[in-house]
Design an enzyme around this catalytic site. Structure first.
Site, PDB file in Angstrom:
ATOM      1  N   GLY A  69      34.442  25.055 -36.795  1.00 57.35           N
ATOM      2  CA  GLY A  69      35.621  24.746 -37.595  1.00 57.35           C
ATOM      3  C   GLY A  69      35.380  24.779 -39.093  1.00 57.35           C
ATOM      4  N   CYS A 320      32.893  12.979 -39.995  1.00 56.50           N
ATOM      5  CA  CYS A 320      32.424  13.423 -41.313  1.00 56.50           C
ATOM      6  C   CYS A 320      32.341  12.279 -42.313  1.00 56.50           C
ATOM      7  CB  CYS A 320      33.357  14.502 -41.857  1.00 56.50           C
ATOM      8  SG  CYS A 320      33.348  16.010 -40.867  1.00 56.50           S
TER       9      CYS A 320
END
Length: 376
Positions: A69, A320
């Site tokens: 991604g 993240c």
């Protein structure tokens, strides 16, 4: 172990892993080689491309393999900016995109591109009307994720497409990483979406795999130059075992139903609503696999580690940002104060999670919740 962090990554399917190992050991030739081993691996790539295209109802020549991604989002955002620089330097996105999009756009902004960051409402949804007003003659890209990875908010992709119907020169990019097996994202000729990004490890494929759908006729500048793989748009020796395994994982998940996840998150929401010191941040209308909530006065990382000690794995918000120990930018954009946003944890399910696991989670969480009451 109860694993409820599937938006961060899913466990690779056992049959997919078998396929990966078989291809890795038996079909190890470089697809660019002219000999038989090279021809065989080229055939596997073609089969995988065809299978993916058939599964998501697009043309094989519209599928381009990547490492996942982050690479896909970087490529579409920067590739559009480079390819269409003669037509304008204005980009539109939302305030709650994945860092792969936001950081790419910020990099372009620092280099002279102009950016409109669309706000979201309390549900985490952008206003299509505000998007219409933001469109300019020099707009070259609209980038909006389909499903938010932190709250499960679903953006009105079809309505955005309608708003862009009279702007055929603008690229419409969708980060579709959280959609596979969760919501129906229309692509192909019947859709206004020009580019969509997917990541294999989000649907029980191997890490380091992904693909980008690029509608036929749309042009992107390559970010990786070299041997000219992927029609010259993504150079680098192809990860054949990973690609074949990813294609299989996509096919397998397309044959499953997300109904169980909906039932489980509704059951969890029903329990959470009985607790006065718990705030649910995910909107009522959301993707079926994500539920974001927090215990008032308790930081999310404290809850995460308390659950981990009992063999339950969740995350604060996105993978993240969780290690950076920062509050969710998505929740802040939704108007939730920092003191409440930093309590957030995210439960994210996969097709493999069961009602028995959810009941065990609720039992364990309830015990932890009551232990927190002493320090609230």
């Amino acid at each position: 172990m109860i694993y409820l962090d599937n938006s961060a990554t899913t466990k690779i399917d056992s049959s997919v892993l078998d396929t990966f190992n078989k291809v890795n050991s038996m079909y190890f030739g470089n697809p660019s080689s002219l000999h038989e081993l090279g021809e065989t691996t080229t055939g596997l790539l073609t089969q995988s491309r065809n299978l993916i295209a058939e599964t998501i109802d697009v043309k094989p020549e519209e599928i381009f393999f990547t490492s996942g991604g982050t690479e896909g989002d970087n490529w579409v955002v920067k590739g559009t900016a480079i390819e269409k620089i003669a037509f304008g330097k204005h980009l539109i996105t939302s305030e709650i995109e994945h860092p792969a999009v936001l950081e790419s756009i910020k990099q372009l902004e620092n280099m002279g591109w102009e950016v409109t960051y669309l706000p979201v409402d309390s549900r985490g949804i952008i206003s299509v009307e505000k998007l219409r007003h933001a469109l300019r003659e020099d707009t070259v890209l609209v980038s909006v994720m389909a499903v938010n990875n932190e709250t499960g908010s679903v953006q009105p992709i079809e309505q955005i497409g309608e708003a862009l119907k009279d702007y055929p020169s603008i690229h419409f990019h969708v980060d579709a990483v959280q959609t596979v097996g969760k919501i129906d994202l229309k692509l192909g000729e019947q859709s206004r979406v020009d580019m969509a990004v997917f990541s294999g490890h989000k649907f029980h494929g191997p890490k380091g795999t992904g693909f980008v759908y690029v509608k036929k006729g749309r042009k992107l500048a390559p970010l990786l130059s070299g041997g000219g793989q992927e029609a010259g748009l993504r150079s680098g020796t192809e990860n054949v075992p990973g690609i074949v395994a990813m294609a299989k994982a996509l096919k397998l998940i397309s044959e499953k139903q997300a109904g169980t996840q909906t039932e489980l998150t509704l059951e969890l929401k029903k329990y959470l609503d009985t607790k006065k010191n718990i705030e649910v941040f995910s909107p009522e209308q959301r993707a079926p696999h994500i539920l974001c909530f927090g215990v008032k006065g308790i930081k999310g990382e404290v809850t995460v580690h308390a659950l981990e000690k009992r063999g339950v794995y969740v995350s604060t918000t996105s993978a993240c940002s969780s290690r950076k120990k920062v509050e969710s930018s998505t929740l802040l954009a939704m108007g939730i104060p920092k003191s409440r946003a930093e309590t957030a944890i995210r439960v994210s399910l996969s097709e493999d999670n069961t009602l028995a696991e959810l009941k065990s989670f609720i039992k364990i969480f309830d015990e932890i919740y009551h232990s927190f009451k002493a320090i609230q």
